[in-house]
Scaffold this motif. Sequence first.
Motif, mmCIF file in Angstrom:
data_model
loop_
_atom_site.group_PDB
_atom_site.id
_atom_site.type_symbol
_atom_site.label_atom_id
_atom_site.label_comp_id
_atom_site.label_asym_id
_atom_site.label_seq_id
_atom_site.Cartn_x
_atom_site.Cartn_y
_atom_site.Cartn_z
ATOM 1 N N VAL A 186 0.959 -1.156 -0.129
ATOM 2 C CA VAL A 186 0.183 0.043 -0.168
ATOM 3 C C VAL A 186 0.792 1.098 -0.009
ATOM 4 N N PRO A 187 0.442 2.444 -0.350
ATOM 5 C CA PRO A 187 1.136 3.681 -0.280
ATOM 6 C C PRO A 187 1.683 3.804 1.252
ATOM 7 N N ASP A 188 2.852 4.252 1.430
ATOM 8 C CA ASP A 188 3.432 4.635 2.789
ATOM 9 C C ASP A 188 2.561 5.194 3.575
ATOM 10 N N HIS A 189 1.619 6.377 3.357
ATOM 11 C CA HIS A 189 0.673 7.054 4.301
ATOM 12 C C HIS A 189 -0.258 5.982 4.647
ATOM 13 N N GLU A 190 -0.393 4.914 4.156
ATOM 14 C CA GLU A 190 -1.506 4.073 4.287
ATOM 15 C C GLU A 190 -1.279 2.719 5.142
#
Length: 172
Positions: free
Chosen positions: A22-26
């Motif tokens: 998943v994207p880092d923020h998620e």
Amino acid sequence: MSVAEPRRIVLFRHAKADWPQVPDHERPLAERGRMDAPAAGRKLADTGLTFDLALCSTAVRTRETWKLAVQELPHRPKTVYEERIYEASPGELIAVLNELSDEVRNVILIGHNPGVHGLADILAGSAEGDALVRMNRRGFPAAGFALLSYDGLWKGVEPGVATLTDYWAPSE
């Protein structure tokens, strides 16, 4: 409110995160993070501090860390989810602190490395006991926190103005 009474700043790094696709923020917390976050909350409760405000990064792992840690505190502070904390440099974090209302006495900032560790180092013009040595030896691992004391208004937060009074990290 008298500035003679010190303000407290807790810089709290999110607990151990997982690495799914998943994207880092998620990125969510890993199982270890879900165990360490409440332990950090209990240690925060042991400080006896009542937080007026929690500033939390909008990343999933910081929100999950705070949700688990705050349950261990005797008083739940107002929480503001601040996107500027995600991937922030120490200077950007200082800018966030400089904007606080002087009605806020004690704040906890839940964020990420290297910004959180860098900010603790930069703000600590002095330290009590071996807190600075312990913090720098450990490298500020996930779910660790630094407790700083500061005499002054929030707009005056700048490098070297605080005292590092405590540091805690879960055992490795």
